[in-house]
Design a protein around this motif. Structure first.
Motif, PDB file in Angstrom:
ATOM      1  N   VAL A 264      98.866   4.331  -3.504  1.00 12.94           N
ATOM      2  CA  VAL A 264      99.460   3.938  -2.236  1.00 12.94           C
ATOM      3  C   VAL A 264      98.360   3.851  -1.179  1.00 12.94           C
ATOM      4  CG1 VAL A 264     101.689   4.953  -2.804  1.00 12.94           C
ATOM      5  CG2 VAL A 264      99.966   6.336  -1.622  1.00 12.94           C
ATOM      6  N   GLY A 265      98.724   3.446   0.033  1.00 15.16           N
ATOM      7  CA  GLY A 265      97.768   3.440   1.125  1.00 15.16           C
ATOM      8  C   GLY A 265      97.327   4.845   1.487  1.00 15.16           C
ATOM      9  N   ARG A 266      96.143   4.968   2.055  1.00 16.78           N
ATOM     10  CA  ARG A 266      95.628   6.291   2.397  1.00 16.78           C
ATOM     11  C   ARG A 266      96.622   7.088   3.240  1.00 16.78           C
ATOM     12  NH1 ARG A 266      90.655   3.438   2.240  1.00 16.78           N
ATOM     13  NH2 ARG A 266      88.920   4.616   1.295  1.00 16.78           N
ATOM     14  N   ARG A 267      97.237   6.442   4.215  1.00 14.29           N
ATOM     15  CA  ARG A 267      98.149   7.146   5.120  1.00 14.29           C
ATOM     16  C   ARG A 267      99.498   7.449   4.470  1.00 14.29           C
ATOM     17  NH1 ARG A 267      95.847   7.452  10.013  1.00 14.29           N
ATOM     18  NH2 ARG A 267      94.316   5.870  10.627  1.00 14.29           N
ATOM     19  N   GLU A 268      99.804   6.772   3.370  1.00 14.97           N
ATOM     20  CA  GLU A 268     101.067   7.008   2.674  1.00 14.97           C
ATOM     21  C   GLU A 268     100.977   8.146   1.664  1.00 14.97           C
ATOM     22  OE1 GLU A 268     102.528   3.306   0.977  1.00 14.97           O
ATOM     23  OE2 GLU A 268     101.347   2.238   2.474  1.00 14.97           O
ATOM     24  N   ALA A 269      99.783   8.536   1.293  1.00 16.84           N
ATOM     25  CA  ALA A 269      99.611   9.587   0.287  1.00 16.84           C
ATOM     26  C   ALA A 269     100.100  10.926   0.834  1.00 16.84           C
ATOM     27  CB  ALA A 269      98.142   9.688  -0.118  1.00 16.84           C
TER      28      ALA A 269
ATOM     29  N   SER B  36      82.091  -0.434   8.135  1.00 12.26           N
ATOM     30  CA  SER B  36      83.138   0.142   7.282  1.00 12.26           C
ATOM     31  C   SER B  36      83.093   1.662   7.298  1.00 12.26           C
ATOM     32  CB  SER B  36      82.985  -0.374   5.851  1.00 12.26           C
ATOM     33  OG  SER B  36      83.071  -1.774   5.805  1.00 12.26           O
ATOM     34  N   GLY B  37      81.882   2.217   7.300  1.00 13.67           N
ATOM     35  CA  GLY B  37      81.758   3.668   7.357  1.00 13.67           C
ATOM     36  C   GLY B  37      82.284   4.238   8.648  1.00 13.67           C
ATOM     37  N   ARG B  38      81.956   3.593   9.767  1.00 15.11           N
ATOM     38  CA  ARG B  38      82.452   4.064  11.057  1.00 15.11           C
ATOM     39  C   ARG B  38      83.973   3.979  11.116  1.00 15.11           C
ATOM     40  NH1 ARG B  38      78.583   0.652  13.133  1.00 15.11           N
ATOM     41  NH2 ARG B  38      80.197  -0.572  14.211  1.00 15.11           N
ATOM     42  N   GLU B  39      84.532   2.914  10.547  1.00 13.06           N
ATOM     43  CA  GLU B  39      85.990   2.781  10.524  1.00 13.06           C
ATOM     44  C   GLU B  39      86.633   3.948   9.786  1.00 13.06           C
ATOM     45  OE1 GLU B  39      86.933  -0.939   8.765  1.00 13.06           O
ATOM     46  OE2 GLU B  39      86.401  -2.127  10.542  1.00 13.06           O
ATOM     47  N   LEU B  40      86.090   4.301   8.626  1.00 10.90           N
ATOM     48  CA  LEU B  40      86.669   5.404   7.860  1.00 10.90           C
ATOM     49  C   LEU B  40      86.544   6.724   8.619  1.00 10.90           C
ATOM     50  CD1 LEU B  40      85.577   4.462   4.229  1.00 10.90           C
ATOM     51  CD2 LEU B  40      87.920   4.597   5.096  1.00 10.90           C
ATOM     52  N   TYR B  41      85.433   6.928   9.296  1.00  9.85           N
ATOM     53  CA  TYR B  41      85.299   8.134  10.116  1.00  9.85           C
ATOM     54  C   TYR B  41      86.339   8.132  11.242  1.00  9.85           C
ATOM     55  CZ  TYR B  41      81.202  10.600   8.341  1.00  9.85           C
ATOM     56  OH  TYR B  41      80.359  11.367   7.580  1.00  9.85           O
ATOM     57  N   GLU B  42      86.490   7.001  11.895  1.00  7.77           N
ATOM     58  CA  GLU B  42      87.444   6.919  13.018  1.00  7.77           C
ATOM     59  C   GLU B  42      88.884   7.095  12.551  1.00  7.77           C
ATOM     60  OE1 GLU B  42      86.580   3.152  14.724  1.00  7.77           O
ATOM     61  OE2 GLU B  42      84.611   3.773  15.500  1.00  7.77           O
ATOM     62  N   TYR B  43      89.187   6.621  11.336  1.00  7.29           N
ATOM     63  CA  TYR B  43      90.547   6.743  10.807  1.00  7.29           C
ATOM     64  C   TYR B  43      90.835   8.117  10.223  1.00  7.29           C
ATOM     65  CZ  TYR B  43      90.703   1.609  11.099  1.00  7.29           C
ATOM     66  OH  TYR B  43      90.679   0.307  11.533  1.00  7.29           O
ATOM     67  N   GLY B  44      89.811   8.972  10.167  1.00  5.10           N
ATOM     68  CA  GLY B  44      90.021  10.332   9.674  1.00  5.10           C
ATOM     69  C   GLY B  44      89.713  10.542   8.211  1.00  5.10           C
ATOM     70  N   TYR B  45      88.866   9.671   7.629  1.00  5.72           N
ATOM     71  CA  TYR B  45      88.532   9.798   6.210  1.00  5.72           C
ATOM     72  C   TYR B  45      87.013   9.879   6.002  1.00  5.72           C
ATOM     73  CZ  TYR B  45      93.354   8.309   5.873  1.00  5.72           C
ATOM     74  OH  TYR B  45      94.717   8.219   6.028  1.00  5.72           O
TER      75      TYR B  45
END
Length: 256
Positions: A78-83, A219-228
């Motif tokens: 599933v999506g990261r936020r759906e897990a 992409s790395g900054r996005e993952l950091y900003e999204y909490g991953y």
């Protein structure tokens, strides 16, 4: 001037390209296609296969993906936020590392997974590579003669997508492809690379701190900003894995 895409000039056994369109152009003439999607498809595939899971690539996470997973008695990521605790499987490498390992996992992705599906439509062997297994993949390729004129090799960087669906070249995938190509060039003296492949390998050799590059790229900054942030850290574990995932009967499995 209109570009004409196809296999490189005679004697150049290793090529490099971007995204599904170039994968379709290069794969028919290749004996092997290496897919690189560092953040996060091929990193996730490597983590899952290390744990004993067969990973089925799928283009989109939709109703058809659910049906595809049911037909194969597989878990659908599933999506990261759906897990959640009941269903912890997603495209997140860190989450996959912490979750119980299912026998089979369907892992949708519009980038790396789509390229794997495209490449598998031909005769080529398809391999999933990332920074974590870049040297293991290179040695596996070298041992089988991939990259020669007789067994041409295409290394495909997945990239990301702009909002309109067009390809966005991504630094992490250029570095990942270059990491594999540099290791292969070191393992096979005299190996002939296209100029594009040579440039990717040279960029890797010139990168002093790949982990910092992953954290600082878009992409790395996005993952950091999204909490991953842990997904970036797992992806940056260069040469931490000896697993080589190869697509067999529709699923990535550990190469013998």
């Amino acid at each position: 001037m209109t570009a004409s895409f196809g296999w490189p000039a005679a004697g150049q056994g290793v090529s490099f390209g971007w995204g599904p369109v170039e994968a379709r152009a290069l794969a028919p003439a290749a004996a092997c296609v290496v897919v690189v999607d560092v953040l996060s498809f091929t990193t996730a595939v490597g983590v899952a296969v290390e744990g004993g899971t067969a990973v089925h690539p799928y283009r989109w996470r939709d109703a058809s993906a659910r049906a595809y997973a049911r037909e194969r008695d597989a878990v659908l990521a599933v999506g990261r936020r759906e897990a959640d605790a009941a269903h912890p499987w997603s495209l997140s490498p860190a989450a996959l590392r912490a979750a119980p390992a299912p026998d089979r996992l369907v892992l949708p992705s519009p980038n790396g997974s789509t390229i794997a599906v495209e490449a598998a439509a031909g005769r080529a062997t398809v391999v999933a590579a990332a920074l974590r297994n870049r040297t293991a993949v290179a040695h596996w390729l070298a041992a089988r003669g991939h990259g020669s004129a007789e067994r041409p090799l295409a290394v495909i960087a997945a990239g990301e997508r702009w909002p309109d669906g067009s390809l966005r070249p991504a630094l992490e995938d250029l570095l990942g492809a270059g990491a594999v190509l540099a290791a292969l060039r070191a393992a096979v003296p005299g190996l002939t690379l296209t100029p594009e492949a040579t440039a990717a390998a040279t960029l890797w050799d010139a990168t002093e701190d790949p982990a910092a590059a992953l954290r600082g790229c878009d992409s790395g900054r996005e993952l950091y900003e999204y909490g991953y942030p842990q997904d970036v850290e797992v992806a940056a574990e260069t040469d931490s894995s000896t697993t080589v995932p190869v697509l067999v009967d529709g699923a990535f499995q550990e190469a013998p």
